[in-house]
Scaffold this active site. Structure first.
Site, PDB file in Angstrom:
ATOM      1  N   LYS A 211     -28.677 -20.695   9.679  1.00 13.23           N
ATOM      2  CA  LYS A 211     -27.664 -20.313  10.671  1.00 13.23           C
ATOM      3  C   LYS A 211     -28.289 -20.139  12.061  1.00 13.23           C
ATOM      4  O   LYS A 211     -27.768 -20.626  13.069  1.00 13.23           O
ATOM      5  CB  LYS A 211     -26.989 -19.010  10.225  1.00 13.23           C
ATOM      6  CG  LYS A 211     -26.215 -18.282  11.285  1.00 13.23           C
ATOM      7  CD  LYS A 211     -24.982 -19.034  11.723  1.00 13.23           C
ATOM      8  CE  LYS A 211     -24.471 -18.523  13.043  1.00 13.23           C
ATOM      9  NZ  LYS A 211     -23.075 -18.653  13.258  1.00 13.23           N
ATOM     10  N   ASN A 215     -27.623 -22.529  15.848  1.00 11.12           N
ATOM     11  CA  ASN A 215     -27.296 -22.071  17.201  1.00 11.12           C
ATOM     12  C   ASN A 215     -28.449 -22.298  18.175  1.00 11.12           C
ATOM     13  O   ASN A 215     -28.234 -22.562  19.360  1.00 11.12           O
ATOM     14  CB  ASN A 215     -26.885 -20.594  17.166  1.00 11.12           C
ATOM     15  CG  ASN A 215     -25.437 -20.436  16.721  1.00 11.12           C
ATOM     16  OD1 ASN A 215     -24.722 -21.423  16.545  1.00 11.12           O
ATOM     17  ND2 ASN A 215     -24.995 -19.210  16.536  1.00 11.12           N
ATOM     18  N   ARG A 218     -28.394 -25.881  19.403  1.00  9.39           N
ATOM     19  CA  ARG A 218     -27.399 -26.109  20.455  1.00  9.39           C
ATOM     20  C   ARG A 218     -27.880 -25.519  21.784  1.00  9.39           C
ATOM     21  O   ARG A 218     -27.708 -26.115  22.837  1.00  9.39           O
ATOM     22  CB  ARG A 218     -26.051 -25.503  20.037  1.00  9.39           C
ATOM     23  CG  ARG A 218     -24.874 -25.951  20.898  1.00  9.39           C
ATOM     24  CD  ARG A 218     -23.567 -25.822  20.157  1.00  9.39           C
ATOM     25  NE  ARG A 218     -22.395 -26.016  20.984  1.00  9.39           N
ATOM     26  CZ  ARG A 218     -21.861 -27.194  21.262  1.00  9.39           C
ATOM     27  NH1 ARG A 218     -22.401 -28.297  20.800  1.00  9.39           N
ATOM     28  NH2 ARG A 218     -20.767 -27.284  22.015  1.00  9.39           N
ATOM     29  N   HIS A 249     -26.719 -44.923  24.516  1.00 11.79           N
ATOM     30  CA  HIS A 249     -27.778 -45.294  23.573  1.00 11.79           C
ATOM     31  C   HIS A 249     -27.400 -44.740  22.192  1.00 11.79           C
ATOM     32  O   HIS A 249     -26.934 -43.594  22.101  1.00 11.79           O
ATOM     33  CB  HIS A 249     -29.106 -44.684  24.050  1.00 11.79           C
ATOM     34  CG  HIS A 249     -30.275 -45.100  23.227  1.00 11.79           C
ATOM     35  ND1 HIS A 249     -30.495 -44.607  21.966  1.00 11.79           N
ATOM     36  CD2 HIS A 249     -31.278 -45.976  23.477  1.00 11.79           C
ATOM     37  CE1 HIS A 249     -31.588 -45.151  21.469  1.00 11.79           C
ATOM     38  NE2 HIS A 249     -32.080 -45.992  22.376  1.00 11.79           N
ATOM     39  N   CYS A 265     -23.046 -15.640  20.403  1.00  8.85           N
ATOM     40  CA  CYS A 265     -23.824 -16.308  19.350  1.00  8.85           C
ATOM     41  C   CYS A 265     -25.000 -17.076  19.930  1.00  8.85           C
ATOM     42  O   CYS A 265     -26.154 -16.726  19.714  1.00  8.85           O
ATOM     43  CB  CYS A 265     -22.904 -17.265  18.600  1.00  8.85           C
ATOM     44  SG  CYS A 265     -21.394 -16.443  18.093  1.00  8.85           S
TER      45      CYS A 265
HETATM   46  N1  SAJ Z   1     -21.826 -24.951  26.680  1.00  6.45           N
HETATM   47  C1  SAJ Z   1     -22.370 -25.706  27.693  1.00  6.45           C
HETATM   48  N2  SAJ Z   1     -22.492 -27.060  27.520  1.00  6.45           N
HETATM   49  C2  SAJ Z   1     -22.095 -27.675  26.373  1.00  6.45           C
HETATM   50  C3  SAJ Z   1     -21.548 -26.903  25.330  1.00  6.45           C
HETATM   51  C4  SAJ Z   1     -21.437 -25.536  25.506  1.00  6.45           C
HETATM   52  O1  SAJ Z   1     -22.751 -25.189  28.755  1.00  6.45           O
HETATM   53  O2  SAJ Z   1     -22.209 -28.906  26.310  1.00  6.45           O
HETATM   54  C5  SAJ Z   1     -21.700 -23.489  26.825  1.00  6.45           C
HETATM   55  C6  SAJ Z   1     -20.272 -22.961  26.686  1.00  6.45           C
HETATM   56  O3  SAJ Z   1     -19.561 -23.072  27.875  1.00  6.45           O
HETATM   57  C7  SAJ Z   1     -20.504 -21.528  26.250  1.00  6.45           C
HETATM   58  C8  SAJ Z   1     -21.763 -21.634  25.406  1.00  6.45           C
HETATM   59  O4  SAJ Z   1     -22.381 -22.863  25.750  1.00  6.45           O
HETATM   60  O5  SAJ Z   1     -20.765 -20.685  27.354  1.00  6.45           O
HETATM   61  C9  SAJ Z   1     -21.540 -21.579  23.912  1.00  6.45           C
HETATM   62  O6  SAJ Z   1     -20.338 -22.252  23.574  1.00  6.45           O
HETATM   63  P1  SAJ Z   1     -20.192 -23.231  22.321  1.00  6.45           P
HETATM   64  O7  SAJ Z   1     -18.814 -23.765  22.368  1.00  6.45           O
HETATM   65  O8  SAJ Z   1     -21.283 -24.202  22.295  1.00  6.45           O
HETATM   66  O9  SAJ Z   1     -20.447 -22.292  21.063  1.00  6.45           O
HETATM   67  P2  SAJ Z   1     -19.856 -20.867  20.585  1.00  6.45           P
HETATM   68  O10 SAJ Z   1     -20.809 -19.806  21.029  1.00  6.45           O
HETATM   69  O11 SAJ Z   1     -18.442 -20.688  20.959  1.00  6.45           O
HETATM   70  O12 SAJ Z   1     -19.964 -21.029  18.991  1.00  6.45           O
HETATM   71  C10 SAJ Z   1     -21.222 -21.311  18.409  1.00  6.45           C
HETATM   72  C11 SAJ Z   1     -21.080 -22.478  17.430  1.00  6.45           C
HETATM   73  N3  SAJ Z   1     -22.395 -22.962  17.022  1.00  6.45           N
HETATM   74  C12 SAJ Z   1     -22.743 -24.272  17.081  1.00  6.45           C
HETATM   75  O13 SAJ Z   1     -21.998 -25.129  17.518  1.00  6.45           O
HETATM   76  C13 SAJ Z   1     -24.084 -24.624  16.554  1.00  6.45           C
HETATM   77  C14 SAJ Z   1     -20.256 -22.050  16.218  1.00  6.45           C
HETATM   78  O14 SAJ Z   1     -20.210 -23.079  15.249  1.00  6.45           O
HETATM   79  C15 SAJ Z   1     -20.869 -20.785  15.585  1.00  6.45           C
HETATM   80  O15 SAJ Z   1     -20.108 -20.335  14.473  1.00  6.45           O
HETATM   81  C16 SAJ Z   1     -20.845 -19.701  16.646  1.00  6.45           C
HETATM   82  O16 SAJ Z   1     -21.686 -20.139  17.733  1.00  6.45           O
HETATM   83  C17 SAJ Z   1     -21.363 -18.422  16.024  1.00  6.45           C
HETATM   84  O17 SAJ Z   1     -20.548 -17.509  15.806  1.00  6.45           O
HETATM   85  O18 SAJ Z   1     -22.549 -18.345  15.686  1.00  6.45           O
END
Ligand code: SAJ
Length: 417
Positions: A211, A215, A218, A249, A265
């Site tokens: 888990k 995160n 990402r 690509h 998260c």
């Molecule tokens: N963000 C960016 N650029 C991107 C994608 C996101 O700047 O290309 C930013 C968003 O605006 C936000 C932050 O990142 O501020 C996080 O947002 P998110 O949509 O990527 O993720 P969360 O925090 O809403 O949810 C994440 C998810 N994890 C992954 O995708 C690996 C979700 O599946 C998890 O369940 C959640 O964390 C959690 O509770 O752990």
């Protein structure tokens, strides 16, 4: 235990009625379990008892109604149950960056005051790898309770994304960590009552790490996009065009730069690895620092653009968006709030104008509650969050100077990161 599984599934207590616990409790009730939702926040419980939701999320209201017409109720004390799901916050200590397990340990102790022999405690809260061995097992054993005999432990971390919580609860693959195959199978059956995704069964520590790794992956990938944005700004290149081309690509898939990473998260979990393994997590730490530097980078862009336009009146610069991302009402670790904090340091917070359609309460100075009034009071708009509202009202921004940190705006002359 296998024989009793149908009975077990009917008697579930979920601790923590937040963004994960509430939808999970509702889902279980909607699909036939008898559920008690528990939270130490009495006001929140009263709200739920009155049939009112505490946050908005697509499909949540329908699920709430379904759950209420089956069997769910809400209370602040932990009842007897055969399955407990723990979904309480697991923050990190700001100084050490290590997990603060206090909410989790309190929840476990509350369960142990009332549990029925043979119950399963499923921890859904995200925890740093090793937390269950270091903090939860000792807390249980300290009370003379034998794990594997009196109670069983499992870790089934939530993976749902706010904005698509309900769909992802139903469809996402899950990882189930347990000490024995038998417990894992019981937990798998519970989740399979509403979830069609694959279920991977493993040991508890592997589930904890998997888990955190998701995160962290990402976070690092967003940091790469944000670093590219800074490099491209320096070289006067369009980062979005470059990412679009690079992503053609077949083995490249770069994420989007933005004003920073918020939410409870992705901006928290990677710190667990840094806190526990400071000398081994160099890339992870650097990515965290890059993402945390973005609110300041946005402010630098605001000042540059203001200068370019003949030194704009700072009190006529408006910030659109307070939540950590689009179309949710969650402000935890929001980059917008970090920008407000930073402006306080520059002693100009009193001038800041800010608006978010999802935030009804007044949480910052000069907060607006209506798009038109907000726009009438500003000459420059800094888009921090790409809510549908602003995308559907682009026409209203035509005569403004715009800094679009989310690349959601299709107006000529707009400034980007
Ligand atoms: N963000 C960016 N650029 C991107 C994608 C996101 O700047 O290309 C930013 C968003 O605006 C936000 C932050 O990142 O501020 C996080 O947002 P998110 O949509 O990527 O993720 P969360 O925090 O809403 O949810 C994440 C998810 N994890 C992954 O995708 C690996 C979700 O599946 C998890 O369940 C959640 O964390 C959690 O509770 O752990």
């Amino acid at each position: 235990m296998r024989k009793g599984i149908v009975e077990l599934m009917k008697n579930v207590c979920v601790l923590g009625m937040g963004y994960t616990g509430l939808p999970t409790a509702l889902m279980l009730a909607a699909y036939g379990s008898d559920v008690v939702g528990v939270d130490i926040n009495q006001a929140l419980i009263e709200h739920l008892q009155e049939g009112k939701l505490t946050f908005s999320e697509e499909g949540l209201a329908e699920l709430f109604n379904q759950a209420l017409s089956n069997s769910i109720h809400f209370q602040s004390n932990c009842p007897e149950a055969q399955i407990y799901i723990v979904a309480v916050p697991t923050p990190f200590n700001i100084d050490t960056k290590r997990i603060d397990p206090s909410f989790l340990v309190t929840a476990i102790n509350n369960i142990l005051d009332v549990y029925l022999e043979g119950s399963i405690i499923i921890i859904e809260s995200t925890v740093s790898p090793g937390t269950i061995d270091r903090h939860i097992r000792p807390a249980i054993e300290k009370r003379g309770i034998i794990i594997g005999k009196h109670v069983h432990l499992s870790h089934a971390p939530e993976r749902i994304i706010p904005g698509s919580t309900i769909r992802e609860l139903r469809e996402n693959a899950r990882v189930i960590g347990a000490d024995t195959q038998e417990v894992a199978e019981a937990v798998r059956e519970l989740y399979a009552s509403f979830c069609s995704g694959d279920m991977v069964v493993t040991d508890i520590k592997t589930a904890e790490m998997a888990k955190i790794v998701e995160n962290t992956y990402r976070d690092i990938n967003i940091a790469f996009a944000n670093e590219l944005a800074k490099i491209c700004r320096h070289d006067d290149l369009d980062v979005y065009k470059i990412i679009k081309i690079a992503n053609m690509h077949p083995r490249v898939d770069i994420l989007q730069p933005g004003p920073g990473v918020g939410g409870h998260c992705i901006s928290v979990d990677p710190w667990f690895l840094v806190g526990d393994h400071p000398r081994l997590s160099l890339l992870i730490h650097e990515a965290r620092k890059i993402n945390d530097s973005m609110p300041e980078f946005v402010l630098e862009r605001v000042y540059d653009i203001s200068r370019e336009n003949g030194d704009l009146d700072i009190s006529r610069i408006g910030f659109y968006g307070l939540t950590y991302k689009e179309n949710v009402d969650d402000i935890r670790e929001s980059p917008s709030l970090q920008i407000v904090e930073s402006m306080k340091k520059h002693l100009c917070a009193q001038h800041i104008k800010i608006y978010d359609p999802f935030i009804k309460a007044n949480i910052v100075l000069n907060q607006y509650h209506d798009l038109d009034t907000f726009l009438a009071d500003v000459d420059m708009v800094v888009i921090l969050v790409a809510h549908n509202e602003i995308k559907e009202n682009m026409g209203k921004l035509k005569d403004k100077i715009i800094l679009d940190t989310r690349n959601c705006c299709d107006i000529d002359g707009v400034y980007t990161l």
